[in-house]
Design a protein around this motif. Structure first.
Motif, PDB file in Angstrom:
ATOM      1  N   VAL A  11       0.821  -1.207   0.000  1.00 42.02           N
ATOM      2  CA  VAL A  11       0.000   0.000   0.000  1.00 42.02           C
ATOM      3  C   VAL A  11       0.858   1.261   0.000  1.00 42.02           C
ATOM      4  O   VAL A  11       0.454   2.302  -0.516  1.00 42.02           O
ATOM      5  N   VAL A  12       2.067   1.179   0.547  1.00 40.36           N
ATOM      6  CA  VAL A  12       2.933   2.351   0.684  1.00 40.36           C
ATOM      7  C   VAL A  12       3.412   2.822  -0.693  1.00 40.36           C
ATOM      8  O   VAL A  12       3.664   2.020  -1.595  1.00 40.36           O
ATOM      9  N   SER A  13       3.566   4.120  -0.830  1.00 45.77           N
ATOM     10  CA  SER A  13       4.050   4.697  -2.080  1.00 45.77           C
ATOM     11  C   SER A  13       5.437   4.172  -2.437  1.00 45.77           C
ATOM     12  O   SER A  13       6.266   3.937  -1.569  1.00 45.77           O
ATOM     13  N   ARG A  14       5.682   3.994  -3.712  1.00 46.30           N
ATOM     14  CA  ARG A  14       6.994   3.602  -4.202  1.00 46.30           C
ATOM     15  C   ARG A  14       7.910   4.816  -4.391  1.00 46.30           C
ATOM     16  O   ARG A  14       9.040   4.686  -4.855  1.00 46.30           O
ATOM     17  N   ASN A  45       7.103   7.126   0.827  1.00 49.29           N
ATOM     18  CA  ASN A  45       7.926   6.035   1.354  1.00 49.29           C
ATOM     19  C   ASN A  45       8.822   6.496   2.496  1.00 49.29           C
ATOM     20  O   ASN A  45       9.088   5.740   3.434  1.00 49.29           O
ATOM     21  N   ALA A  46       9.295   7.744   2.437  1.00 49.12           N
ATOM     22  CA  ALA A  46      10.124   8.251   3.532  1.00 49.12           C
ATOM     23  C   ALA A  46       9.309   8.388   4.817  1.00 49.12           C
ATOM     24  O   ALA A  46       9.791   8.079   5.916  1.00 49.12           O
ATOM     25  N   LEU A  47       8.060   8.835   4.700  1.00 47.91           N
ATOM     26  CA  LEU A  47       7.195   8.965   5.873  1.00 47.91           C
ATOM     27  C   LEU A  47       6.890   7.601   6.488  1.00 47.91           C
ATOM     28  O   LEU A  47       6.698   7.483   7.702  1.00 47.91           O
ATOM     29  N   ALA A  48       6.851   6.574   5.639  1.00 41.75           N
ATOM     30  CA  ALA A  48       6.539   5.224   6.117  1.00 41.75           C
ATOM     31  C   ALA A  48       7.717   4.561   6.815  1.00 41.75           C
ATOM     32  O   ALA A  48       7.527   3.622   7.603  1.00 41.75           O
ATOM     33  N   ALA A  49       8.914   5.022   6.520  1.00 45.02           N
ATOM     34  CA  ALA A  49      10.113   4.296   6.941  1.00 45.02           C
ATOM     35  C   ALA A  49      10.207   4.119   8.453  1.00 45.02           C
ATOM     36  O   ALA A  49      10.429   3.004   8.944  1.00 45.02           O
ATOM     37  N   LEU A  50      10.038   5.192   9.200  1.00 44.96           N
ATOM     38  CA  LEU A  50      10.289   5.116  10.650  1.00 44.96           C
ATOM     39  C   LEU A  50       9.334   4.153  11.353  1.00 44.96           C
ATOM     40  O   LEU A  50       9.791   3.219  12.019  1.00 44.96           O
ATOM     41  N   PRO A  51       8.010   4.311  11.220  1.00 46.85           N
ATOM     42  CA  PRO A  51       7.139   3.373  11.955  1.00 46.85           C
ATOM     43  C   PRO A  51       7.214   1.947  11.433  1.00 46.85           C
ATOM     44  O   PRO A  51       7.223   0.992  12.235  1.00 46.85           O
ATOM     45  N   LEU A  52       7.281   1.764  10.121  1.00 52.20           N
ATOM     46  CA  LEU A  52       7.249   0.410   9.570  1.00 52.20           C
ATOM     47  C   LEU A  52       8.564  -0.330   9.791  1.00 52.20           C
ATOM     48  O   LEU A  52       8.566  -1.546   9.975  1.00 52.20           O
ATOM     49  N   THR A  53       9.669   0.382   9.783  1.00 51.65           N
ATOM     50  CA  THR A  53      10.955  -0.270  10.054  1.00 51.65           C
ATOM     51  C   THR A  53      10.968  -0.864  11.460  1.00 51.65           C
ATOM     52  O   THR A  53      11.375  -2.012  11.661  1.00 51.65           O
ATOM     53  N   GLY A  54      10.524  -0.098  12.441  1.00 52.54           N
ATOM     54  CA  GLY A  54      10.495  -0.601  13.811  1.00 52.54           C
ATOM     55  C   GLY A  54       9.587  -1.807  13.959  1.00 52.54           C
ATOM     56  O   GLY A  54       9.950  -2.809  14.593  1.00 52.54           O
ATOM     57  N   LEU A  83       1.211   8.312   3.577  1.00 51.79           N
ATOM     58  CA  LEU A  83       2.151   7.265   3.177  1.00 51.79           C
ATOM     59  C   LEU A  83       1.927   6.833   1.738  1.00 51.79           C
ATOM     60  O   LEU A  83       2.709   6.042   1.197  1.00 51.79           O
ATOM     61  N   ARG A  84       0.864   7.337   1.101  1.00 48.08           N
ATOM     62  CA  ARG A  84       0.598   7.058  -0.303  1.00 48.08           C
ATOM     63  C   ARG A  84       1.060   8.200  -1.202  1.00 48.08           C
ATOM     64  O   ARG A  84       0.986   8.099  -2.428  1.00 48.08           O
ATOM     65  N   SER A  85       1.509   9.291  -0.603  1.00 46.21           N
ATOM     66  CA  SER A  85       1.783  10.504  -1.383  1.00 46.21           C
ATOM     67  C   SER A  85       3.013  10.367  -2.254  1.00 46.21           C
ATOM     68  O   SER A  85       4.004   9.747  -1.882  1.00 46.21           O
TER      69      SER A  85
END
Length: 238
Positions: free
Chosen positions: A169-172, A177-186, A228-230
């Protein structure tokens, strides 16, 4: 006369800009990818297969994330047809994310698991060929070796701090994708540790580890948040 690009698979480390060049780092991951795919395809032990699949995910998804966050924006700025070149690979990445998400809902031996993995392996090999034979040689022609080394350090930093699981679902692309990195990485890396512990500990502890991992998986629903889709191209939208 324009010199035709040469696949990075056929060049020496020195020709690619030295050991810290992003081209060398990319190729190193690609070689490990082929080794892991072979191990998964040939193992007959379900526990070992799951262990190697985890290693594959921890290679594939941080690698792709670093490409999408660091490397492909540079390709689009540098090459006149960079948008088309990167979009083709982003679509492959999206397919791989979707297939891996489906694979997580199966178990070895149920038929569907093996069919999904065959599709994933085929797409991963196609992705490597597109990058090594077409896109990366074109980037090599456009940039100096010192620039490739600088990009290599940025790429490595992002790769080491990136999500390790599929998130279709996250933007490529940036900024999603940068906004998604911190929460999803953890969340991803915590689940990796829990799932590995579940395969190596006695049943009561394993049950607890699996339950906690499922709870964290539910928390990963934050990937559906609009920010996170932007930035994504509509053709890579699930």
């Amino acid at each position: 006369m324009t010199i035709p690009p040469v696949s990075i698979a056929k060049q020496s480390v020195e020709e690619l800009g030295g050991p810290h060049s992003v081209l060398v780092r990319q190729r190193r991951d690609h070689l490990e990818l082929h080794q892991l795919l072979h191990r998964i395809a040939t193992t007959t032990d379900d526990a070992e297969r799951q262990e190697v699949l985890t290693r594959l995910c921890r290679l594939v998804f941080p690698h792709a994330f670093a490409e999408e966050a660091v490397l492909w924006p540079i390709v689009r700025r540098t090459l006149p047809d960079g948008h088309d070149l990167t979009l083709r690979i982003e679509r492959e990445h999206q397919q791989i994310n979707e297939l891996f998400s489906a694979l997580e809902r199966t178990r070895p031996g149920d038929g569907q698991h093996e069919n999904l993995f065959e599709s994933i392996a085929r797409l991963l090999r196609e992705d490597v060929r597109d990058e090594e034979d077409v896109l990366l040689p074109r980037l090599q022609q456009a940039l100096r070796a010192d620039a490739l080394r600088r990009i290599g350090w940025m790429w490595e930093l992002v790769r080491r701090t990136a999500p390790t699981r599929p998130h279709p679902v996250v933007s490529r692309r940036l900024p999603g994708n940068a906004l998604a990195a911190l929460p999803l990485t953890g969340l991803d890396r915590a689940r990796d540790r829990l799932d590995r512990a579940a395969r190596r500990t006695p049943a009561p502890l394993a049950t607890g580890c699996r339950g906690t991992s499922r709870t964290l998986a539910a928390a990963a629903a934050i990937e559906h948040l609009p920010p996170l889709r932007s930035g994504e191209d509509p053709s890579t939208r699930t």
